[in-house]
Write an enzyme that holds these catalytic residues in place. Structure first.
Site, PDB file in Angstrom:
ATOM      1  N   GLY A 101       0.822  -1.197   0.000  1.00 59.64           N
ATOM      2  CA  GLY A 101       0.000   0.000   0.000  1.00 59.64           C
ATOM      3  C   GLY A 101       0.857   1.248   0.000  1.00 59.64           C
ATOM      4  O   GLY A 101       0.574   2.203   0.713  1.00 59.64           O
ATOM      5  N   HIS A 102       1.905   1.225  -0.815  1.00 61.53           N
ATOM      6  CA  HIS A 102       2.803   2.366  -0.924  1.00 61.53           C
ATOM      7  C   HIS A 102       3.597   2.274  -2.228  1.00 61.53           C
ATOM      8  O   HIS A 102       3.538   1.271  -2.931  1.00 61.53           O
ATOM      9  CB  HIS A 102       3.756   2.432   0.276  1.00 61.53           C
ATOM     10  CG  HIS A 102       4.687   1.275   0.370  1.00 61.53           C
ATOM     11  ND1 HIS A 102       4.392   0.139   1.084  1.00 61.53           N
ATOM     12  CD2 HIS A 102       5.907   1.071  -0.170  1.00 61.53           C
ATOM     13  CE1 HIS A 102       5.393  -0.711   0.993  1.00 61.53           C
ATOM     14  NE2 HIS A 102       6.330  -0.178   0.229  1.00 61.53           N
ATOM     15  N   ALA A 103       4.323   3.345  -2.513  1.00 61.80           N
ATOM     16  CA  ALA A 103       5.270   3.390  -3.625  1.00 61.80           C
ATOM     17  C   ALA A 103       6.557   4.008  -3.083  1.00 61.80           C
ATOM     18  O   ALA A 103       6.602   4.447  -1.931  1.00 61.80           O
ATOM     19  CB  ALA A 103       4.716   4.223  -4.773  1.00 61.80           C
ATOM     20  N   ARG A 139       2.397  -0.550  -4.949  1.00 61.44           N
ATOM     21  CA  ARG A 139       2.351  -2.003  -4.818  1.00 61.44           C
ATOM     22  C   ARG A 139       1.534  -2.421  -3.609  1.00 61.44           C
ATOM     23  O   ARG A 139       1.538  -1.762  -2.566  1.00 61.44           O
ATOM     24  CB  ARG A 139       3.749  -2.608  -4.759  1.00 61.44           C
ATOM     25  CG  ARG A 139       4.514  -2.579  -3.437  1.00 61.44           C
ATOM     26  CD  ARG A 139       5.202  -1.289  -3.044  1.00 61.44           C
ATOM     27  NE  ARG A 139       5.867  -0.554  -4.077  1.00 61.44           N
ATOM     28  CZ  ARG A 139       7.122  -0.722  -4.451  1.00 61.44           C
ATOM     29  NH1 ARG A 139       7.878  -1.574  -3.826  1.00 61.44           N
ATOM     30  NH2 ARG A 139       7.647  -0.013  -5.410  1.00 61.44           N
TER      31      ARG A 139
END
Length: 131
Positions: free
Chosen positions: A42-44, A89
């Site tokens: 839940g981040h990039a 992702r």
């Protein structure tokens, strides 16, 4: 990943920095012990590049570059996935106790994370410059 199977003795799979992975590796970590259905990520990242592989189990990787979304199932220990920077992702455990291994091109840097999807979309649209 390159793999060599010895009859009755198993398979050796390998990747090498600068040859199979297009960057030098500075950090390796792994996530294990998660039940089926758990979602992580839940981040990039602004700069970080990674290669992901699952030596045991099954993990669904959802990728979003701000324009297109795709899914990759890591369920073969001889298969790796390169994830570039500015790629949102999410990792979803399909099988309990699956293991996700990650080799990264940089040391941990909390400032490199983009944890808000709306901010991620704005950064992608602006070419990575924060307004």
């Amino acid at each position: 990943m390159k793999s060599v199977t010895a009859e009755g003795m198993g398979t050796l799979s390998v990747f090498e920095a600068g040859r199979d992975v297009p960057f030098d590796i500075k950090r390796i970590y792994y996530i294990h012990g998660a039940p089926a259905g758990v979602q992580r990520g839940g981040h990039a990242h602004k700069a970080l590049r990674q290669v992901l592989w699952c030596p045991y189990g099954s993990i669904l990787i959802r990728l979003d570059d701000g324009v297109e979304k795709t899914e990759v199932l890591l369920d073969d220990p001889a298969r790796g996935l390169i994830v570039e920077h500015y790629m949102w992702r999410e990792m979803i455990w399909q099988q309990a106790d699956s293991v996700l291994c990650v080799a990264a091109d940089s040391y941990y840097d909390a400032d490199d994370y983009i944890r808000d999807y709306d901010v991620f979309k704005r950064l992608v649209k602006s070419g990575g410059t924060e307004a």
